[in-house]
Design an enzyme around this catalytic site. Structure first.
Site, short mmCIF file in Angstrom:
data_model
loop_
_atom_site.label_atom_id
_atom_site.label_comp_id
_atom_site.label_asym_id
_atom_site.label_seq_id
_atom_site.Cartn_x
_atom_site.Cartn_y
_atom_site.Cartn_z
N GLU A 1 0.83 -1.21 0.00
CA GLU A 1 0.00 0.00 0.00
C GLU A 1 0.86 1.26 0.00
O GLU A 1 0.48 2.29 -0.60
CB GLU A 1 -0.96 -0.04 1.18
CG GLU A 1 -2.05 -1.09 0.96
CD GLU A 1 -2.88 -1.39 2.19
OE1 GLU A 1 -4.11 -1.25 2.13
OE2 GLU A 1 -2.29 -1.76 3.22
N GLU B 1 -3.98 -9.67 3.40
CA GLU B 1 -4.72 -9.45 4.64
C GLU B 1 -5.88 -10.42 4.84
O GLU B 1 -6.08 -10.91 5.97
CB GLU B 1 -5.22 -7.99 4.71
CG GLU B 1 -4.15 -6.97 5.02
CD GLU B 1 -3.46 -6.42 3.78
OE1 GLU B 1 -2.81 -5.37 3.87
OE2 GLU B 1 -3.55 -7.07 2.71
#
Length: 259
Positions: free
Chosen positions: A111, A131
């Site tokens: 990210e 995740e």
């Protein structure tokens, strides 16, 4: 910052930020998160720092995201207000950030890459948002930025599976500007920084701000409005706007002032 999990070097107008937790695959614990946020704050405020490179120590990982060991032990999933690594929610930063991806970037590490402006990656690197595999989700911008960059269907194939994207595929998808051998990442990132630093920082900030503020707008509407955007006004009224044409006519390199 000797001994700290984040190292900072300043070379002229260039800031080099190195995540230094190789024993944890450069995952960010709460201390590293706070330091990254503080370093990015300093870079944002310092008028003499025009470009930043974010990289990491070693070749095992660029950043493995949150330090899950700390989370498991303490329940601490601390993220600064400015986002993962002090970067992913820093919406108003009009200075360029180059990601020097020296190894795998997953979770928050990926990210951070998605939030960068230029990405140089080792050819051995890969990218992932795993995740969901540990009961979480890509909450530091991955869910939003990845579909916008590569399209919803292709992003779904990454977000909904946690699969790894090799560096070459990332280049083909438009997530990476350049791939190089592992030992050449920082040198390649510096070369990109040098190209940017050859330009007026006023022009670079105006351009980056215009890209950001144009997002989602009609093209012609954005072209009309951009003349009034703050960084564009500052550029047009700057000494650099006079220095550039003068240097061109005198056949010399411009001496940018950044004002």
């Amino acid at each position: 910052m000797t001994g700290a999990p984040v190292k900072v070097e300043r070379e002229g107008h260039l800031t080099i930020i190195t995540i230094d937790r190789p024993e944890a695959r450069n995952a960010l614990d709460a201390e590293a998160q706070r330091l990254m946020a503080a370093v990015m704050d300093d870079f944002s405020r310092d008028d003499e720092q025009w470009v930043a490179i974010v990289t990491a120590t070693g070749d095992k990982a660029f950043c493995a995201g949150h330090d899950l060991r700390q989370q498991a032990e303490t329940g601490d999933l601390f993220t600064p207000e400015s986002g993962f690594g002090g970067l992913t929610a820093r919406a108003n930063l009009d200075k360029p950030v180059i990601a020097g991806v020296n190894g795998p970037a997953f979770g928050g590490g990926f990210e951070m890459v998605l939030a960068a402006d230029i990405v140089v990656a080792a050819d051995s690197a890969f990218f992932a948002l795993p995740e969901p595999l540990v009961g979480l989700a890509a909450l530091a911008g991955g869910i939003q930025r990845l579909p916008r960059l590569i399209g919803t269907i292709r992003a779904n194939g990454i977000l909904l599976t946690g699969r790894r994207v090799p560096a070459l595929e990332a280049l083909q998808l438009g997530l990476v500007n350049e791939i190089v051998p592992p030992g050449e990442v920082l040198a390649a990132a510096r070369a990109w920084a040098d190209r940017i630093l050859a330009c007026s920082p006023m022009s670079i900030r105006a351009t980056k701000q215009a890209i950001r503020l144009s997002d989602g707008k009609d093209c012609l509407a954005a072209m009309r409005e951009e003349w009034a955007w703050p960084a564009m006004v500052a550029m047009l009224e700057s000494q650099d706007a006079q220095e550039g044409p003068l240097a061109f006519t005198q056949k010399r390199k411009p001496a940018w002032k950044g004002c």
